[in-house]
Scaffold this motif. Structure first.
Motif, PDB file in Angstrom:
ATOM      1  N   PHE A 175      18.660  29.826  65.780  1.00 44.97           N
ATOM      2  CA  PHE A 175      18.037  31.009  65.184  1.00 44.97           C
ATOM      3  C   PHE A 175      18.202  30.995  63.662  1.00 44.97           C
ATOM      4  N   ARG A 176      19.401  30.691  63.187  1.00 44.55           N
ATOM      5  CA  ARG A 176      19.649  30.684  61.738  1.00 44.55           C
ATOM      6  C   ARG A 176      18.805  29.603  61.059  1.00 44.55           C
ATOM      7  N   ARG A 177      18.686  28.451  61.711  1.00 39.82           N
ATOM      8  CA  ARG A 177      17.894  27.367  61.139  1.00 39.82           C
ATOM      9  C   ARG A 177      16.424  27.778  61.042  1.00 39.82           C
TER      10      ARG A 177
ATOM     11  N   ARG B 198      14.104  28.222  57.599  1.00 37.07           N
ATOM     12  CA  ARG B 198      12.822  27.547  57.410  1.00 37.07           C
ATOM     13  C   ARG B 198      11.727  28.553  57.067  1.00 37.07           C
ATOM     14  N   ALA B 199      11.744  29.704  57.728  1.00 33.76           N
ATOM     15  CA  ALA B 199      10.760  30.738  57.420  1.00 33.76           C
ATOM     16  C   ALA B 199      10.946  31.247  55.995  1.00 33.76           C
ATOM     17  N   GLU B 200      12.185  31.491  55.596  1.00 39.01           N
ATOM     18  CA  GLU B 200      12.458  32.003  54.250  1.00 39.01           C
ATOM     19  C   GLU B 200      12.089  31.000  53.163  1.00 39.01           C
ATOM     20  N   ALA B 201      12.139  29.694  53.501  1.00 43.66           N
ATOM     21  CA  ALA B 201      11.751  28.671  52.527  1.00 43.66           C
ATOM     22  C   ALA B 201      10.252  28.716  52.242  1.00 43.66           C
ATOM     23  N   LEU B 202       9.479  29.324  53.145  1.00 43.49           N
ATOM     24  CA  LEU B 202       8.029  29.397  52.978  1.00 43.49           C
ATOM     25  C   LEU B 202       7.586  30.633  52.215  1.00 43.49           C
ATOM     26  N   GLY B 203       8.464  31.603  52.079  1.00 46.88           N
ATOM     27  CA  GLY B 203       8.113  32.823  51.371  1.00 46.88           C
ATOM     28  C   GLY B 203       8.939  33.999  51.858  1.00 46.88           C
ATOM     29  N   GLN B 204       8.580  35.193  51.401  1.00 44.61           N
ATOM     30  CA  GLN B 204       9.305  36.405  51.792  1.00 44.61           C
ATOM     31  C   GLN B 204       8.986  36.759  53.242  1.00 44.61           C
TER      32      GLN B 204
ATOM     33  N   ASP C  36       5.196  36.241  53.128  1.00 44.84           N
ATOM     34  CA  ASP C  36       4.423  36.606  51.930  1.00 44.84           C
ATOM     35  C   ASP C  36       3.228  37.472  52.291  1.00 44.84           C
ATOM     36  N   GLY C  37       3.440  38.389  53.232  1.00 41.01           N
ATOM     37  CA  GLY C  37       2.412  39.340  53.613  1.00 41.01           C
ATOM     38  C   GLY C  37       1.439  38.861  54.662  1.00 41.01           C
ATOM     39  N   GLU C  38       1.418  37.558  54.947  1.00 38.63           N
ATOM     40  CA  GLU C  38       0.486  37.027  55.948  1.00 38.63           C
ATOM     41  C   GLU C  38       1.115  37.083  57.333  1.00 38.63           C
ATOM     42  N   ALA C  39       0.393  37.636  58.306  1.00 35.43           N
ATOM     43  CA  ALA C  39       0.892  37.709  59.677  1.00 35.43           C
ATOM     44  C   ALA C  39       0.892  36.317  60.295  1.00 35.43           C
ATOM     45  N   VAL C  40       2.078  35.869  60.757  1.00 34.30           N
ATOM     46  CA  VAL C  40       2.184  34.533  61.357  1.00 34.30           C
ATOM     47  C   VAL C  40       2.631  34.605  62.819  1.00 34.30           C
ATOM     48  N   ALA C  41       3.055  35.762  63.296  1.00 39.29           N
ATOM     49  CA  ALA C  41       3.377  35.973  64.708  1.00 39.29           C
ATOM     50  C   ALA C  41       3.108  37.435  65.037  1.00 39.29           C
ATOM     51  N   MET C  42       2.735  37.699  66.274  1.00 37.86           N
ATOM     52  CA  MET C  42       2.417  39.076  66.673  1.00 37.86           C
ATOM     53  C   MET C  42       2.806  39.316  68.117  1.00 37.86           C
TER      54      MET C  42
ATOM     55  N   SER D 151       9.545  28.466  64.168  1.00 40.85           N
ATOM     56  CA  SER D 151       9.642  29.231  65.429  1.00 40.85           C
ATOM     57  C   SER D 151       9.368  30.727  65.222  1.00 40.85           C
ATOM     58  N   PRO D 152       8.205  31.073  64.674  1.00 36.38           N
ATOM     59  CA  PRO D 152       7.949  32.487  64.376  1.00 36.38           C
ATOM     60  C   PRO D 152       7.936  33.379  65.616  1.00 36.38           C
ATOM     61  N   GLY D 153       7.485  32.847  66.762  1.00 32.87           N
ATOM     62  CA  GLY D 153       7.480  33.659  67.981  1.00 32.87           C
ATOM     63  C   GLY D 153       8.879  34.040  68.419  1.00 32.87           C
ATOM     64  N   THR D 154       9.818  33.104  68.301  1.00 35.97           N
ATOM     65  CA  THR D 154      11.212  33.374  68.657  1.00 35.97           C
ATOM     66  C   THR D 154      11.825  34.399  67.708  1.00 35.97           C
ATOM     67  N   LEU D 155      11.576  34.231  66.413  1.00 32.50           N
ATOM     68  CA  LEU D 155      12.130  35.176  65.441  1.00 32.50           C
ATOM     69  C   LEU D 155      11.579  36.581  65.665  1.00 32.50           C
TER      70      LEU D 155
END
Length: 374
Positions: A189-191, A195-201, A268-274, A299-303
């Protein structure tokens, strides 16, 4: 749409007319929709699934075009005490089934005030000259004793295990969902979060859209799902006009009642999982999930699932209902708890019933003859 005129072989009564204390009836597709909706919604308080609601049945209309529909009911005085919507395709081999079961593959059940009211449906089930196929109902459904009674001396009844419905029982510990997993999973989960935070807010939100906000947010959500493997598989909402119409109607009705919930993970404001779900009967019901494959490495679905569980526990909800089936990714990762379901089929002693029995018997025999994996 199911409306409310009596059609049970006797003269039709208006909904306000005196009705026998207990009476089974088939409500035909004409009459007073407001009375039927009010009665249906009153019975929902004792329901177990959101698929039993009037809103769900009303939204099914585009998916059932061309189907013959019946609403089996028990009337007590001037009120409905039990009901079950069924339908079938045209053609002499078509079986009666629970409305929406084949189109959406979700469990359902009879709505009733009590076991005695359910039992009063026996006469209507006896009158069906075609077989009835219920793919997924609760293993303890009150339909089972009714159907056993209806088939006694008039046909055969088959009850077999069906895919169970996964769920997570919530308690205070789910306010910190990561703590429910072992060290290896927590590290994963932390990893993923890094990875998500490296792509933006990274931001999370669970929204309760108003009717005026609903369509734009729903379109954004199904757009996320359409950027996943589901588009090529044909299971994305956006690629099936009829299913999109169903979900839009069903969730818009839930939004009008304040029950619809929509969760996003944004980078960064873009929806990547729903996630698309609703609050019903003190539980969170998850109907659809999706994530943008371009962001799969984080792993946006898991997060987002961790966020949704944390949010649901914070709302003091009883459980997180995943609906669907107990697929491997659910049982290995999230939960092994579930609602047991069964598949029920009736074979009345009629030509249609015997043909259905022979057809199913051939399939079962073939399956038994196939070599099993060691």
């Amino acid at each position: 749409m199911y409306h409310a005129r009596l059609d049970s072989g006797a003269a039709a009564d208006a909904p306000s007319a005196p009705i026998l204390p207990v009476r089974a009836a088939d409500l035909a597709a004409t009459g007073d929709p407001d009375w039927l909706a009010a009665e249906w919604e009153r019975l929902e308080a004792g329901g177990r699934w959101p698929t039993q609601t009037h809103a769900f049945a009303a939204a099914l209309e585009p998916l059932l075009t061309g189907q013959r529909r019946r609403l089996l009911c028990v009337l007590r005085d001037s009120a409905i005490a039990a009901l079950l919507p069924i339908c079938r395709a045209p053609g002499w081999r078509a079986r009666w089934r629970m409305a929406g079961s084949c189109e959406l593959f979700e469990p359902g059940d009879l709505l009733c005030e009590g076991a005695d009211d359910a039992a009063a449906l026996t006469a209507l089930f006896r009158s069906l000259d075609r077989p009835l196929s219920l793919d997924r109902i609760p293993a303890d459904s009150q339909l089972l004793p009714v159907l056993r009674s209806a088939m006694k001396g008039r046909g055969w009844l088959s009850v077999r295990p069906a895919p169970p419905c996964p769920m997570i029982r919530l308690d205070e510990s789910w306010r910190d969902p990561e703590s429910r997993f072992n060290a290896g999973r927590r590290s994963d989960f932390r990893r993923a979060a890094r990875r998500a935070e490296a792509l933006g807010q990274v931001t999370y939100e669970t929204l309760t859209p108003s009717p005026g906000e609903f369509d734009a947010l729903f379109d954004e959500a199904i757009g996320v799902e359409a950027r996943s493997w589901k588009r090529e598989a044909g299971s994305a909402i956006a690629v099936d006009r009829l299913r999109e119409t169903f979900f839009r109607r069903f969730f818009r009705a839930a939004a009008t009642q304040g029950k619809f919930r929509l969760s996003f993970l944004r980078i960064d404001g873009e929806a990547v999982a729903m996630q698309l779900g609703l609050i019903w009967s003190g539980r969170y019901w998850l109907f659809k999930i999706g994530h943008d494959d371009r962001f799969g490495k984080c792993s946006p679905g898991t997060l987002l699932m961790l966020h949704a569980l944390r949010w649901a526990a914070g709302q003091k909800l009883e459980s997180f209902e995943l609906l669907g089936e107990t697929e491997a990714w659910i049982t290995r990762f999230w939960t092994q708890d579930h609602h047991a379901c069964v598949r029920v089929r009736t074979y009345p002693f009629t030509a249609a019933g015997m043909i259905a029995f022979a057809s199913d018997g051939a399939v079962w025999a073939w399956q038994r003859l196939q070599p099993r994996d060691r």
